[in-house]
Design a protein around this motif. Structure first.
Motif, PDB file in Angstrom:
ATOM      1  N   LEU A  83       0.926  -1.190  -0.084  1.00 32.55           N
ATOM      2  CA  LEU A  83       0.010  -0.056  -0.055  1.00 32.55           C
ATOM      3  C   LEU A  83       0.873   1.321   0.009  1.00 32.55           C
ATOM      4  O   LEU A  83       0.734   2.129  -1.103  1.00 32.55           O
ATOM      5  CB  LEU A  83      -1.004   0.000   1.299  1.00 32.55           C
ATOM      6  N   VAL A  84       1.590   1.253   0.864  1.00 37.29           N
ATOM      7  CA  VAL A  84       2.946   2.570   1.122  1.00 37.29           C
ATOM      8  C   VAL A  84       3.410   2.788  -0.182  1.00 37.29           C
ATOM      9  O   VAL A  84       3.560   3.627  -0.814  1.00 37.29           O
ATOM     10  CB  VAL A  84       3.349   2.275   2.320  1.00 37.29           C
ATOM     11  N   GLN A  85       4.226   1.668  -0.610  1.00 38.04           N
ATOM     12  CA  GLN A  85       4.991   1.625  -1.956  1.00 38.04           C
ATOM     13  C   GLN A  85       4.266   1.900  -3.152  1.00 38.04           C
ATOM     14  O   GLN A  85       4.775   2.893  -3.927  1.00 38.04           O
ATOM     15  CB  GLN A  85       5.782   0.234  -2.040  1.00 38.04           C
ATOM     16  N   ARG A  86       3.187   1.678  -3.200  1.00 41.52           N
ATOM     17  CA  ARG A  86       2.426   1.709  -4.580  1.00 41.52           C
ATOM     18  C   ARG A  86       1.680   3.196  -4.614  1.00 41.52           C
ATOM     19  O   ARG A  86       1.764   3.707  -5.547  1.00 41.52           O
ATOM     20  CB  ARG A  86       1.190   0.739  -4.524  1.00 41.52           C
ATOM     21  N   PHE A  87       0.933   3.659  -3.294  1.00 41.04           N
ATOM     22  CA  PHE A  87       0.156   4.855  -3.291  1.00 41.04           C
ATOM     23  C   PHE A  87       0.769   6.148  -2.713  1.00 41.04           C
ATOM     24  O   PHE A  87       0.445   7.032  -3.105  1.00 41.04           O
ATOM     25  CB  PHE A  87      -1.172   4.444  -2.828  1.00 41.04           C
ATOM     26  N   SER A  88       1.745   5.849  -1.614  1.00 36.56           N
ATOM     27  CA  SER A  88       2.254   7.169  -1.157  1.00 36.56           C
ATOM     28  C   SER A  88       3.504   6.687  -0.463  1.00 36.56           C
ATOM     29  O   SER A  88       3.518   6.359   0.693  1.00 36.56           O
ATOM     30  CB  SER A  88       1.459   7.735  -0.076  1.00 36.56           C
ATOM     31  N   PRO A  89       4.929   6.924  -1.062  1.00 38.86           N
ATOM     32  CA  PRO A  89       5.971   6.186  -0.651  1.00 38.86           C
ATOM     33  C   PRO A  89       6.661   7.114   0.514  1.00 38.86           C
ATOM     34  O   PRO A  89       7.155   6.749   1.619  1.00 38.86           O
ATOM     35  CB  PRO A  89       7.008   6.240  -1.708  1.00 38.86           C
ATOM     36  N   TYR A  90       5.830   8.402   0.548  1.00 42.41           N
ATOM     37  CA  TYR A  90       6.326   9.344   1.496  1.00 42.41           C
ATOM     38  C   TYR A  90       5.377   9.134   2.987  1.00 42.41           C
ATOM     39  O   TYR A  90       5.766   9.988   3.759  1.00 42.41           O
ATOM     40  CB  TYR A  90       6.329  10.699   0.969  1.00 42.41           C
ATOM     41  N   SER A  91       4.431   8.291   2.937  1.00 42.37           N
ATOM     42  CA  SER A  91       3.786   8.104   4.085  1.00 42.37           C
ATOM     43  C   SER A  91       4.202   6.901   4.863  1.00 42.37           C
ATOM     44  O   SER A  91       3.842   6.614   5.936  1.00 42.37           O
ATOM     45  CB  SER A  91       2.373   7.616   3.656  1.00 42.37           C
ATOM     46  N   ARG A  92       5.380   6.284   4.606  1.00 40.79           N
ATOM     47  CA  ARG A  92       6.290   5.344   5.363  1.00 40.79           C
ATOM     48  C   ARG A  92       6.766   6.137   6.434  1.00 40.79           C
ATOM     49  O   ARG A  92       7.169   7.341   6.712  1.00 40.79           O
ATOM     50  CB  ARG A  92       7.270   4.580   4.586  1.00 40.79           C
ATOM     51  N   GLY A  93       7.256   5.215   7.531  1.00 41.69           N
ATOM     52  CA  GLY A  93       7.767   5.826   8.775  1.00 41.69           C
ATOM     53  C   GLY A  93       6.681   6.433   9.653  1.00 41.69           C
ATOM     54  O   GLY A  93       5.500   6.185   9.552  1.00 41.69           O
ATOM     55  N   SER A  94       7.207   6.842  10.890  1.00 40.75           N
ATOM     56  CA  SER A  94       6.491   7.314  12.047  1.00 40.75           C
ATOM     57  C   SER A  94       5.342   8.402  11.639  1.00 40.75           C
ATOM     58  O   SER A  94       4.346   8.661  12.089  1.00 40.75           O
ATOM     59  CB  SER A  94       7.048   7.672  13.424  1.00 40.75           C
ATOM     60  N   GLY A  95       5.924   9.450  10.998  1.00 43.09           N
ATOM     61  CA  GLY A  95       5.373  10.532  10.535  1.00 43.09           C
ATOM     62  C   GLY A  95       5.916  11.929  10.987  1.00 43.09           C
ATOM     63  O   GLY A  95       5.698  13.117  10.453  1.00 43.09           O
ATOM     64  N   ILE A  96       6.473  11.914  12.170  1.00 42.46           N
ATOM     65  CA  ILE A  96       6.819  13.034  12.936  1.00 42.46           C
ATOM     66  C   ILE A  96       8.164  13.576  12.079  1.00 42.46           C
ATOM     67  O   ILE A  96       8.286  14.678  11.762  1.00 42.46           O
ATOM     68  CB  ILE A  96       7.504  12.688  14.150  1.00 42.46           C
ATOM     69  N   PRO A  97       8.905  12.615  11.535  1.00 41.84           N
ATOM     70  CA  PRO A  97      10.052  13.263  10.594  1.00 41.84           C
ATOM     71  C   PRO A  97       9.697  13.887   9.247  1.00 41.84           C
ATOM     72  O   PRO A  97      10.306  14.699   8.939  1.00 41.84           O
ATOM     73  CB  PRO A  97      11.040  11.984  10.454  1.00 41.84           C
ATOM     74  N   GLN A  98       8.591  13.436   8.743  1.00 45.04           N
ATOM     75  CA  GLN A  98       7.964  13.892   7.510  1.00 45.04           C
ATOM     76  C   GLN A  98       7.389  15.412   7.833  1.00 45.04           C
ATOM     77  O   GLN A  98       7.584  16.168   7.077  1.00 45.04           O
ATOM     78  CB  GLN A  98       7.094  13.074   7.066  1.00 45.04           C
ATOM     79  N   VAL A  99       6.783  15.523   8.904  1.00 47.25           N
ATOM     80  CA  VAL A  99       6.193  16.787   9.298  1.00 47.25           C
ATOM     81  C   VAL A  99       7.529  17.655   9.536  1.00 47.25           C
ATOM     82  O   VAL A  99       7.418  19.022   9.182  1.00 47.25           O
ATOM     83  CB  VAL A  99       5.334  16.418  10.497  1.00 47.25           C
ATOM     84  N   MET A 100       8.387  17.112  10.538  1.00 48.80           N
ATOM     85  CA  MET A 100       9.535  18.248  10.550  1.00 48.80           C
ATOM     86  C   MET A 100      10.164  18.742   9.315  1.00 48.80           C
ATOM     87  O   MET A 100      10.721  20.018   9.082  1.00 48.80           O
ATOM     88  CB  MET A 100      10.545  17.383  11.381  1.00 48.80           C
ATOM     89  N   ALA A 101      10.546  17.687   8.478  1.00 48.20           N
ATOM     90  CA  ALA A 101      11.140  18.009   7.086  1.00 48.20           C
ATOM     91  C   ALA A 101      10.150  18.964   6.098  1.00 48.20           C
ATOM     92  O   ALA A 101      10.645  19.971   5.576  1.00 48.20           O
ATOM     93  CB  ALA A 101      11.185  16.727   6.156  1.00 48.20           C
ATOM     94  N   ALA A 102       8.932  18.769   6.203  1.00 43.06           N
ATOM     95  CA  ALA A 102       8.000  19.676   5.423  1.00 43.06           C
ATOM     96  C   ALA A 102       7.801  20.979   6.095  1.00 43.06           C
ATOM     97  O   ALA A 102       8.055  22.048   5.452  1.00 43.06           O
ATOM     98  CB  ALA A 102       6.537  18.981   5.613  1.00 43.06           C
TER      99      ALA A 102
END
Length: 170
Positions: A83-102
């Motif tokens: 699911l993650v690989q196919r539809f949204s690779p950036y949704s992998r991980g806990s979510g906190i590092p993605q928010v900090m990067a954004a």
């Protein structure tokens, strides 16, 4: 539809009576936060209830057919990964590092990258993949994903504002 138009007209009339321009601007800046806060709160409660239901499914399987976990766990982990690989690779991980990067890279030049880190697709994939992982017995938490989901909601509300609406920093 008539009620919405009537309500919109009443709100506009009330708003037009305010003489202080700073108060008007501050109110217009606060309204999106209120809306996003309500949506985020409802989404967090719904996500928590779904997560608890997924854990209950795992507990049921463990208590009644423990051998099934040897099949269920790898299948769920593989399905969540797909699911993650196919539809949204950036949704992998806990979510906190993605928010900090954004937050760190947020600028007009990097809006495409921020759109990959935060958005509706992230919300759907993050919720679905983490629920599948929970059903499979994965040791995952819901706090990090909730933060990424909440940030995505705020970003979506910000994007829905009309051009004339007084903006605040992303």
């Amino acid at each position: 539809m008539k009620f919405i138009n009537w309500l919109r007209l009443q709100l506009k009339r009330s708003f037009d009576r305010i003489r202080n321009e700073n108060l008007k601007r501050n109110a217009l800046q606060a309204i999106p936060f209120w809306c996003a806060s309500i949506i985020t709160g409802l989404a967090a409660v719904l996500y928590t209830r779904l997560f608890v239901a997924a854990e209950d499914i795992t507990t049921f399987v463990f208590n009644h057919h423990a051998w099934l976990l040897f099949i269920l766990s790898p299948v769920c982990f593989l399905f969540a990964w797909c699911l993650v690989q196919r539809f949204s690779p950036y949704s992998r991980g806990s979510g906190i590092p993605q928010v900090m990067a954004a937050i760190q890279i947020s600028s007009p030049k990097t809006s495409g990258i921020v759109d990959k880190l935060l958005g509706l697709r992230i919300i759907v994939v993050k919720v679905c993949s983490s629920l599948v992982m929970a059903i499979g017995g994965g040791a995952i938490g819901r706090e990090g994903p909730t933060i990424q989901i909440a940030t995505s909601v705020y970003k979506i509300v910000y994007q829905l504002l009309p051009k004339w609406w007084p903006k605040i920093a992303k």
